[in-house]
Design a protein around this motif. Structure first.
Motif: not given
Length: 747
Positions: A375-383, A417-421, A496-505, A518-522
Motif C-alpha cells: 500500500p502507498s498513496d504517494d507512489g507505487i510501492l512494491f517488493d 522499490i517505490k516509483f513516483d512516476g 536504473e536502466q528503466v528509469e533512463k529509458d523512461l526519461q530519455n526515450d 499534464s497531471a499524474r497520480n500513482f
C-alpha cells in the motif's frame, strides 16, 4: 427499489462557520480580514433569479422521458417521476423562488442517489448499463447546476473565510504528506530536520490568522524555492519532487486568497459568464470540437474573475467532469507478477575448503523473480521478490575419510522499490537463507576390510553429523554472500536502466509530441496498482469521472477517455494537410512510432492489393478537428473532416465523414466491424443533388479503407524464460465503451 430509496440524498459537504473559527480564524482576524463594515448583498442580489436563464429551457439530449424509460417496466414509475424532476429543473423561470429551486435540485440529487445505490447492487446488473448512461449524462449537469446555484447565493465575505480555511487545511495536509514521505525514506530524518516540517506544522496549528499562517510556512517554502543554491545537484533535484512542490503550491494558493478583495458585485456579468459556461459545455458535449473546448476555458476564467468565491465551487464541478484524468490503468498483483516473473536455472562446479575438508562437486540453482505490491498513496510501492533453491552434491575429502553430502539451500530476497512516476527509489535487498545438509555416504582407507570398514564409515558419518550445524551455518553465509550482492547489482542496474529509458526515450518522445501528461497520480494497495494520467494541452478538456466501478479483477484494465484520443489527434498536426491514402497511413504510423516508441510497420501487400488510386486522389483535411472520436454505448464513432482532391474529377469540398465502429471479443479474436458511413457537408452545398453525389464518393472512399478486421486477442509481452509453463502472453478479455470511456481488460 426506486420507491424505497427515493427519499434518500447525499448532502453536499460544507465547512461550518463554527469549524472555521476553531481553525484559528478568531474574531480579531475576522474583522481585520474583511476590512469593511458593509459586506451584505444588495437587494437586487438577494432577489436573484438563481438558475433561471442560465440553464437551457429544456433538458439536453439523453435526459428525456424516453431515455429514462430504458430502465425497464419495473422502474417505469420511477423513470417517469425522475424525467419530470429533470424537466422541472430545466424549466426554472425568473419568478421561481430560490427555495423552490433548491428543492428541485434536491429532487434530482435523490434520483442520482437511487442510481448510485442500484449501480452498486448486483441484483440490478441487468439494467446497470442504461442506469450508467443516465448517470453519466445527469451527474455532470446536476453538479454544475448545484455549484452555480451555491455560487449565486454565496456571501463574498463568508466565501473568503471558507476558502482561507480550506487553503489552510490543504497546507497542513501537504506538510503531513511530505513528512510521511520523508519518514518512508532512508536518511529522511536529515531532510525533516533541514526543512523543519514539524516546527512549521506546529506553528500552523497555533496560527491566529493569515499573517501567522504565512509566517509558519514561509521558511519551508523559501528552502524549497531556493534549492538551486544547494551545492549538490542531487539534493536540488530531490527538493524539486512532488511532495515539496505541493507545499509551495498550497501556500501560493493561500496567498492568492488573502489578496482576494471582499466587495459587493453586480451579478449581471457573473450570470452572463455562467450562462456562457453552460452553453459552451453543452456545445462541447455535442461536438467534441476544439473551438467549444476553448470556449469552456474562457467562460470558466470569466466566472472565476467575477464570482464571490473566485469560482471555486463551479471550477470544482467543471474539473471533476471535464478536466479530470483521461487514462486510468489498474493492474492486479497477480497480473504484474506474471508480467515480471522471470525464472532461470544454472549449474556450476563446487570447489571449496570447509572445516578442514576439500569439498568438490556440482550444484544446481533455480531462481524465480516475482513481485509483491504494497500500500502507498504517494507512489507505487512494491517488493521485488527473489525465491530460489540451490541443490548440491559434494564430496568432502580429508586424510581420514571422504564424506558425500547432499545439500538443499532455500533463499528468499526482498528489495523494496517505490516509483513516483519519474524515479525509482530502490532499497537494499534483504536475503534470508535456510540450509539442510544430508550426509548419505562415506568412504575411508579401511574400505574393503571386514568389520572395520563399516565401523570406520560410521565414525566418519557421525563426525560429519556433529559438524552439520556448523557446516549449515557456513553454507547459509556463503549463499547469502553469493546471492545478496548479485541480487542488488542486477536489480539496481535494471531499474536504473528503466528509469533512463523512461526519461530519455518514452517521456522525451511524449514531450516532443506534445502528449506528456499534464497531471499524474500513482498509488498502490495490497493487491493492485493504479496509474492515472491526463493528456490535455492548454484550452483542451480532459476526462470525466468514470461511471464504471474501478476494476478489481485478476488481470489489468485500461480505461481510456475519448478526450485523451482527441487531444492526441490535435497534436498530430493534420489540420490543413493534403495527403494521399498511403501518405496518411504512413503519417499516422510514423507519429505513433515516434511518440510512443512503437514499431508499427506498413501492412504487407497481397496479390489483391490495389494502390492505383493512391496518386489520383488525396484527402484535404480541414483546418480544425480533422479527426475526432466519440465513445458511446458499445460503439466508437470516428469522424473525419476532409475534402477530396481529384485529378480526373472536380474536387470535393470538406465533408464530415462519420464511421461507427464496434469491437467484440470472440475467443482469441477481437473483431472490429464498421457500420454505415455517414457523410454531411461542412458548409452548405450548392445543390442537394450535387451533395448526394459527393457523399456517395466519400462514403465509398472511406468504406473501402475501413473494413472488418480480426485482431489477435493474444499479445506477447516478453521473451520466454526457463519456465516452460510461462508463455509470456496476455489475452484481451473485454473491450467496451460507455459514456465517453473505453475499457479494455486483459488477463
Amino acid at each position: 427499489m426506486p420507491n424505497t430509496y427515493e427519499g434518500s440524498r447525499n448532502t453536499m459537504l460544507v465547512l461550518l462557520k463554527s469549524t472555521l473559527l476553531t481553525l484559528g480564524i478568531g474574531l480579531t482576524s475576522l474583522f481585520g480580514l474583511l476590512n469593511t463594515s458593509n459586506v451584505a448583498w444588495t437587494a437586487a442580489q438577494t432577489d436573484s433569479p438563481g438558475l433561471a436563464g442560465i440553464l437551457a429551457p429544456e433538458p439536453p439530449t439523453g435526459l428525456w422521458e424516453d431515455d429514462f424509460l430504458t430502465t425497464g417496466e419495473t422502474w417505469e414509475e420511477w423513470a417517469l417521476a425522475a424525467a419530470e424532476d429533470v424537466m422541472n429543473l430545466y424549466a426554472i423561470e425568473d419568478d421561481t423562488p430560490l427555495e423552490e429551486q433548491k428543492e428541485l435540485l434536491a429532487a434530482v440529487a435523490d434520483r442520482l442517489d437511487t442510481i448510485e445505490i442500484a449501480l452498486a447492487d448486483d441484483a440490478y446488473a441487468k439494467i446497470h448499463e442504461p442506469l450508467a448512461v443516465l448517470y453519466g449524462k445527469l451527474k455532470p449537469r446536476y453538479d454544475l447546476a448545484q455549484a452555480i446555484f451555491d455560487t449565486l447565493n454565496t456571501n463574498p465575505a463568508q466565501a473568503k473565510l471558507e476558502q482561507l480555511a480550506a487553503d489552510r487545511e490543504k497546507i497542513a495536509a501537504e506538510l503531513t504528506d511530505a513528512t510521511d514521505y520523508l519518514n518512508s525514506l532512508r536518511g529522511g530524518e536529515d531532510w525533516l530536520a533541514y526543512l523543519e516540517l514539524s516546527d512549521a506544522a506546529d506553528a500552523l496549528s497555533a496560527a491566529k490568522g493569515p499573517k501567522d499562517v504565512l509566517q509558519a510556512v514561509t521558511p519551508v517554502v523559501r528552502k524549497v524555492n531556493q534549492r538551486n543554491k544547494l551545492e549538490d545537484q542531487v539534493q536540488q533535484e530531490f527538493l524539486g519532487r512532488k511532495p515539496f512542490l505541493a507545499i509551495v503550491d498550497a501556500v501560493k494558493a493561500y496567498r492568492q486568497t488573502t489578496n482576494m478583495k471582499v466587495e459587493k458585485k453586480d451579478m449581471t456579468g457573473l450570470r452572463a459568464a455562467l450562462t456562457k459556461l453552460v452553453s459552451s459545455i453543452e456545445s462541447y458535449n455535442e461536438s467534441k470540437a476544439s473551438a467549444d473546448a476553448k470556449a469552456v476555458h474562457k467562460a470558466l476564467a470569466d466566472v472565476k474573475s467575477q464570482a464571490p468565491d473566485g469560482g471555486a465551487q463551479v471550477e470544482d464541478a467543471v474539473r471533476a467532469h471535464y478536466l479530470n484524468y483521461n487514462l486510468h490503468i489498474v493492474a492486479s498483483e497477480a497480473f504484474l507478477d506474471k508480467v515480471v516473473r522471470d525464472k532461470h536455472n544454472e549449474s556450476s562446479k563446487v570447489r571449496d575448503y570447509v572445516l578442514g575438508a576439500n569439498v568438490s562437486g556440482t550444484q544446481k540453482t533455480e531462481t524465480t523473480v516475482g513481485l509483491d505490491v504494497k500500500p502507498s498513496d504517494d507512489g507505487i510501492l512494491f517488493d521485488l521478490v527473489l525465491n530460489g533453491v540451490t541443490r548440491s552434491n559434494t564430496a568432502g575429502v580429508t586424510s581420514q575419510a571422504t564424506v558425500y553430502t547432499a545439500g538443499r539451500y532455500n533463499f528468499t530476497g526482498r528489495k523494496e522499490i517505490k516509483f513516483d512516476g519519474d524515479t525509482f527509489d530502490v532499497a537494499p535487498a534483504r536475503v534470508s537463507v535456510s540450509a539442510r545438509n544430508n550426509t548419505y555416504a562415506a568412504s575411508t582407507r579401511l574400505d574393503g576390510v571386514p568389520i572395520f570398514s563399516g565401523i570406520a564409515r560410521g565414525i566418519a558419518k557421525s563426525e560429519a553429523a556433529k559438524r552439520r550445524p556448523q557446516s549449515e551455518a557456513i553454507a547459509r553465509s556463503k549463499v547469502r554472500k553469493r546471492v545478496e550482492p548479485e541480487f542488488n547489482k542486477e536489480a539496481n542496474e535494471q531499474f536504473e536502466q528503466v528509469e533512463k529509458d523512461l526519461q530519455n526515450d518514452f517521456y522525451k518522445n511524449l514531450r516532443e509530441a506534445g502528449l506528456f501528461p499534464s497531471a499524474r497520480n500513482f498509488k498502490s494497495s495490497d493487491t493492485h496498482i493504479l496509474m492515472d494520467t491526463r493528456t490535455m494541452a492548454p484550452n483542451e478538456l480532459g476526462g470525466s469521472r468514470p461511471v464504471k466501478v474501478p476494476y478489481d479483477g485478476p488481470g489489468a484494465s485500461v480505461d481510456l477517455h475519448e478526450s485523451a484520443v482527441n487531444n492526441t489527434f490535435s497534436q498530430m498536426k493534420l489540420a490543413g494537410k493534403t495527403m494521399t491514402e498511403k501518405e496518411f497511413g504512413d503519417y499516422l504510423r510514423n507519429f505513433f512510432n515516434k511518440a510512443f516508441g512503437l514499431n508499427l510497420k506498413p501492412e504487407e501487400k497481397t496479390d489483391s492489393y490495389d494502390d492505383s488510386g493512391d496518386d489520383s486522389t488525396a484527402f484535404v483535411f480541414t483546418k480544425e478537428d480533422p479527426l475526432l472520436i466519440r465513445f458511446s454505448e458499445n460503439e466508437v464513432e470516428l469522424t473525419i473532416s476532409a475534402g477530396l482532391k481529384q485529378q480526373r474529377d472536380d474536387d470535393i469540398p470538406p465533408q464530415r465523414i462519420s464511421v461507427p465502429l464496434t469491437f467484440v471479443v470472440e475467443g482469441d479474436k477481437v473483431i472490429m466491424e464498421a457500420g454505415k458511413v455517414g457523410v454531411s457537408p461542412v458548409e452548405k452545398p450548392e445543390s442537394l443533388q450535387l451533395q448526394i453525389a459527393r457523399a456517395g464518393i466519400m462514403r465509398g472512399k472511406i468504406g473501402n479503407a475501413i473494413k472488418r478486421q480480426e485482431l489477435d486477442a493474444n499479445v506477447e509481452i516478453a521473451d520466454k524464460n526457463d519456465d516452460p509453463n510461462d508463455d509470456k502472453v496476455i489475452t484481451i478479455k473485454e473491450v467496451s465503451f460507455l459514456n465517453g470511456w473505453a475499457r479494455i481488460i486483459v488477463e
